[in-house]
Design a protein around this motif. Structure first.
Motif, PDB file in Angstrom:
ATOM      1  N   GLN A   1     -77.776   1.410  26.213  1.00 54.33           N
ATOM      2  CA  GLN A   1     -76.898   2.721  25.508  1.00 54.33           C
ATOM      3  C   GLN A   1     -77.745   3.851  25.382  1.00 54.33           C
ATOM      4  OE1 GLN A   1     -73.557   2.060  25.591  1.00 54.33           O
ATOM      5  NE2 GLN A   1     -72.987   4.034  24.409  1.00 54.33           N
ATOM      6  N   VAL A   2     -77.308   4.960  25.551  1.00 54.69           N
ATOM      7  CA  VAL A   2     -77.680   6.390  25.398  1.00 54.69           C
ATOM      8  C   VAL A   2     -76.859   7.137  24.433  1.00 54.69           C
ATOM      9  CG1 VAL A   2     -78.646   8.221  26.376  1.00 54.69           C
ATOM     10  CG2 VAL A   2     -79.075   6.068  27.494  1.00 54.69           C
ATOM     11  N   GLN A   3     -77.431   7.776  23.630  1.00 56.97           N
ATOM     12  CA  GLN A   3     -76.523   8.565  22.457  1.00 56.97           C
ATOM     13  C   GLN A   3     -76.860  10.035  22.902  1.00 56.97           C
ATOM     14  OE1 GLN A   3     -76.900   7.138  18.526  1.00 56.97           O
ATOM     15  NE2 GLN A   3     -74.698   6.005  19.028  1.00 56.97           N
ATOM     16  N   LEU A   4     -76.151  10.928  23.182  1.00 54.92           N
ATOM     17  CA  LEU A   4     -76.450  12.312  23.396  1.00 54.92           C
ATOM     18  C   LEU A   4     -76.139  13.282  22.261  1.00 54.92           C
ATOM     19  CD1 LEU A   4     -75.883  12.171  27.231  1.00 54.92           C
ATOM     20  CD2 LEU A   4     -77.933  11.941  26.318  1.00 54.92           C
ATOM     21  N   VAL A   5     -76.625  14.118  21.700  1.00 56.67           N
ATOM     22  CA  VAL A   5     -76.327  14.958  20.891  1.00 56.67           C
ATOM     23  C   VAL A   5     -76.721  16.520  21.005  1.00 56.67           C
ATOM     24  CG1 VAL A   5     -76.443  15.612  18.360  1.00 56.67           C
ATOM     25  CG2 VAL A   5     -76.392  13.364  18.939  1.00 56.67           C
ATOM     26  N   GLU A   6     -75.551  17.230  21.505  1.00 54.11           N
ATOM     27  CA  GLU A   6     -75.822  18.579  21.516  1.00 54.11           C
ATOM     28  C   GLU A   6     -75.998  19.445  20.251  1.00 54.11           C
ATOM     29  OE1 GLU A   6     -72.793  17.088  24.981  1.00 54.11           O
ATOM     30  OE2 GLU A   6     -73.097  16.831  22.737  1.00 54.11           O
ATOM     31  N   SER A   7     -76.498  20.854  20.474  1.00 49.96           N
ATOM     32  CA  SER A   7     -76.633  21.701  19.652  1.00 49.96           C
ATOM     33  C   SER A   7     -76.887  22.732  20.277  1.00 49.96           C
ATOM     34  CB  SER A   7     -77.872  21.339  18.670  1.00 49.96           C
ATOM     35  OG  SER A   7     -79.066  21.441  19.160  1.00 49.96           O
ATOM     36  N   GLY A   8     -76.941  24.075  19.611  1.00 48.06           N
ATOM     37  CA  GLY A   8     -77.009  25.339  19.936  1.00 48.06           C
ATOM     38  C   GLY A   8     -76.060  26.132  20.223  1.00 48.06           C
ATOM     39  N   GLY A   9     -74.721  25.948  20.260  1.00 48.57           N
ATOM     40  CA  GLY A   9     -73.647  26.699  20.719  1.00 48.57           C
ATOM     41  C   GLY A   9     -73.422  27.532  19.676  1.00 48.57           C
ATOM     42  N   GLY A  10     -72.364  28.491  19.831  1.00 46.40           N
ATOM     43  CA  GLY A  10     -71.940  29.332  18.925  1.00 46.40           C
ATOM     44  C   GLY A  10     -71.140  30.605  19.390  1.00 46.40           C
ATOM     45  N   LEU A  11     -71.058  31.721  18.596  1.00 51.88           N
ATOM     46  CA  LEU A  11     -70.489  32.753  18.972  1.00 51.88           C
ATOM     47  C   LEU A  11     -71.533  34.036  19.383  1.00 51.88           C
ATOM     48  CD1 LEU A  11     -68.033  34.619  19.329  1.00 51.88           C
ATOM     49  CD2 LEU A  11     -68.297  35.149  16.853  1.00 51.88           C
ATOM     50  N   VAL A  12     -71.314  34.514  20.654  1.00 49.89           N
ATOM     51  CA  VAL A  12     -72.381  35.637  21.190  1.00 49.89           C
ATOM     52  C   VAL A  12     -71.763  36.665  21.633  1.00 49.89           C
ATOM     53  CG1 VAL A  12     -72.879  34.173  23.341  1.00 49.89           C
ATOM     54  CG2 VAL A  12     -74.507  35.897  22.339  1.00 49.89           C
ATOM     55  N   GLN A  13     -72.072  37.723  21.649  1.00 51.47           N
ATOM     56  CA  GLN A  13     -71.658  39.008  22.398  1.00 51.47           C
ATOM     57  C   GLN A  13     -71.793  38.843  24.158  1.00 51.47           C
ATOM     58  OE1 GLN A  13     -72.584  42.593  20.352  1.00 51.47           O
ATOM     59  NE2 GLN A  13     -70.873  42.206  19.069  1.00 51.47           N
ATOM     60  N   ALA A  14     -70.969  39.417  24.631  1.00 54.90           N
ATOM     61  CA  ALA A  14     -71.289  39.688  26.199  1.00 54.90           C
ATOM     62  C   ALA A  14     -72.645  40.201  26.364  1.00 54.90           C
ATOM     63  CB  ALA A  14     -70.186  40.346  26.758  1.00 54.90           C
ATOM     64  N   GLY A  15     -73.291  39.747  27.297  1.00 54.18           N
ATOM     65  CA  GLY A  15     -74.710  40.090  27.732  1.00 54.18           C
ATOM     66  C   GLY A  15     -75.798  39.149  26.770  1.00 54.18           C
ATOM     67  N   GLY A  16     -75.279  38.580  25.847  1.00 60.10           N
ATOM     68  CA  GLY A  16     -76.270  37.878  24.958  1.00 60.10           C
ATOM     69  C   GLY A  16     -76.783  36.607  25.679  1.00 60.10           C
ATOM     70  N   SER A  17     -77.579  36.034  24.852  1.00 59.33           N
ATOM     71  CA  SER A  17     -78.248  34.735  25.347  1.00 59.33           C
ATOM     72  C   SER A  17     -77.824  33.691  24.275  1.00 59.33           C
ATOM     73  CB  SER A  17     -79.580  34.896  25.604  1.00 59.33           C
ATOM     74  OG  SER A  17     -79.912  35.729  26.707  1.00 59.33           O
ATOM     75  N   LEU A  18     -78.084  32.368  24.844  1.00 63.16           N
ATOM     76  CA  LEU A  18     -78.039  31.027  24.020  1.00 63.16           C
ATOM     77  C   LEU A  18     -78.752  30.019  24.683  1.00 63.16           C
ATOM     78  CD1 LEU A  18     -74.161  30.679  22.754  1.00 63.16           C
ATOM     79  CD2 LEU A  18     -76.092  31.121  21.215  1.00 63.16           C
ATOM     80  N   ARG A  19     -79.446  29.606  23.772  1.00 62.00           N
ATOM     81  CA  ARG A  19     -80.211  27.973  24.296  1.00 62.00           C
ATOM     82  C   ARG A  19     -79.514  26.695  23.862  1.00 62.00           C
ATOM     83  NH1 ARG A  19     -86.564  25.718  24.531  1.00 62.00           N
ATOM     84  NH2 ARG A  19     -85.763  25.236  22.324  1.00 62.00           N
ATOM     85  N   LEU A  20     -78.901  25.978  24.709  1.00 61.41           N
ATOM     86  CA  LEU A  20     -78.413  24.767  24.283  1.00 61.41           C
ATOM     87  C   LEU A  20     -79.368  23.613  24.364  1.00 61.41           C
ATOM     88  CD1 LEU A  20     -75.013  24.993  26.055  1.00 61.41           C
ATOM     89  CD2 LEU A  20     -75.510  25.838  23.833  1.00 61.41           C
ATOM     90  N   SER A  21     -79.332  22.683  23.499  1.00 61.31           N
ATOM     91  CA  SER A  21     -80.313  21.627  23.502  1.00 61.31           C
ATOM     92  C   SER A  21     -79.465  20.158  23.586  1.00 61.31           C
ATOM     93  CB  SER A  21     -80.993  21.518  22.312  1.00 61.31           C
ATOM     94  OG  SER A  21     -82.047  22.660  22.354  1.00 61.31           O
ATOM     95  N   CYS A  22     -79.860  19.190  24.374  1.00 64.49           N
ATOM     96  CA  CYS A  22     -79.239  17.986  24.167  1.00 64.49           C
ATOM     97  C   CYS A  22     -80.319  16.901  23.983  1.00 64.49           C
ATOM     98  CB  CYS A  22     -78.466  17.590  25.252  1.00 64.49           C
ATOM     99  SG  CYS A  22     -77.983  16.173  25.601  1.00 64.49           S
ATOM    100  N   ALA A  23     -80.148  16.229  22.736  1.00 60.12           N
ATOM    101  CA  ALA A  23     -81.341  15.373  22.346  1.00 60.12           C
ATOM    102  C   ALA A  23     -80.739  13.951  22.814  1.00 60.12           C
ATOM    103  CB  ALA A  23     -81.614  15.366  21.121  1.00 60.12           C
ATOM    104  N   ALA A  24     -81.504  13.038  23.317  1.00 60.46           N
ATOM    105  CA  ALA A  24     -80.959  11.761  23.777  1.00 60.46           C
ATOM    106  C   ALA A  24     -81.844  10.721  23.139  1.00 60.46           C
ATOM    107  CB  ALA A  24     -81.329  11.637  25.249  1.00 60.46           C
ATOM    108  N   SER A  25     -81.194   9.575  22.743  1.00 58.32           N
ATOM    109  CA  SER A  25     -81.722   8.441  22.131  1.00 58.32           C
ATOM    110  C   SER A  25     -82.331   7.371  23.145  1.00 58.32           C
ATOM    111  CB  SER A  25     -80.778   7.568  21.298  1.00 58.32           C
ATOM    112  OG  SER A  25     -79.798   7.001  22.019  1.00 58.32           O
ATOM    113  N   GLY A  26     -83.238   6.701  22.701  1.00 57.51           N
ATOM    114  CA  GLY A  26     -83.507   5.704  23.702  1.00 57.51           C
ATOM    115  C   GLY A  26     -85.212   6.051  24.281  1.00 57.51           C
ATOM    116  N   ARG A  27     -85.536   4.928  24.976  1.00 54.76           N
ATOM    117  CA  ARG A  27     -86.969   5.018  25.504  1.00 54.76           C
ATOM    118  C   ARG A  27     -86.915   5.394  27.120  1.00 54.76           C
ATOM    119  NH1 ARG A  27     -89.867  -0.221  22.793  1.00 54.76           N
ATOM    120  NH2 ARG A  27     -89.344   0.476  20.840  1.00 54.76           N
ATOM    121  N   THR A  28     -85.809   5.450  27.666  1.00 58.19           N
ATOM    122  CA  THR A  28     -85.829   5.720  29.134  1.00 58.19           C
ATOM    123  C   THR A  28     -85.126   7.034  29.482  1.00 58.19           C
ATOM    124  OG1 THR A  28     -83.370   4.536  29.071  1.00 58.19           O
ATOM    125  CG2 THR A  28     -85.289   3.110  29.432  1.00 58.19           C
TER     126      THR A  28
END
Length: 118
Positions: A1-28
């Motif tokens: 079983q793998v658990q995934l947790v995203e972060s980094g979303g939000g509100l941004v103006q057009a032309g801007g940037s965001l970086r999303l992250s997804c952290a996974a559990s487990g060793r594989t």
């Protein structure tokens, strides 16, 4: 079983940037193909990008080089760098993991909202 947790979303103006992250559990984590999907209101979920265990990447054509997917196996994390954001990029972004040999993505995160204002 793998658990995934995203972060980094939000509100941004057009032309801007965001970086999303997804952290996974487990060793594989390093053995999984990782993907980013998005779903806008009233639309079907669509694949944004994926990255293979070997680091090969794929992007949906409409992104026109604005997004970059990457992974850090030491941190069990996959990233989505989004530049030159447009209002039409507004959606819930989710990461997904696919085991070797599996037909499709089996594990999904809860999603993170990205809203791009004009």
């Amino acid at each position: 079983q793998v658990q995934l947790v995203e972060s980094g979303g939000g509100l941004v103006q057009a032309g801007g940037s965001l970086r999303l992250s997804c952290a996974a559990s487990g060793r594989t984590f390093s053995t999984y193909r990782m993907g980013w999907y998005r779903q806008a209101p009233g639309k079907q979920r669509e694949l944004v990008a994926h990255i293979t265990t070997g680091g090969n990447t794929y992007y949906t054509d409409s992104l026109q080089g604005r997004f970059t997917i990457s992974r850090d196996n030491a941190k069990n994390t996959v990233y989505l760098q989004m530049n030159s954001l447009k209002p039409e990029d507004t959606a819930v972004y989710s990461c997904a993991a696919k085991r070797p040999g599996a037909i499709g993505y089996e594990y999904w995160g809860q999603g993170t909202q990205v809203t791009v204002s004009s």
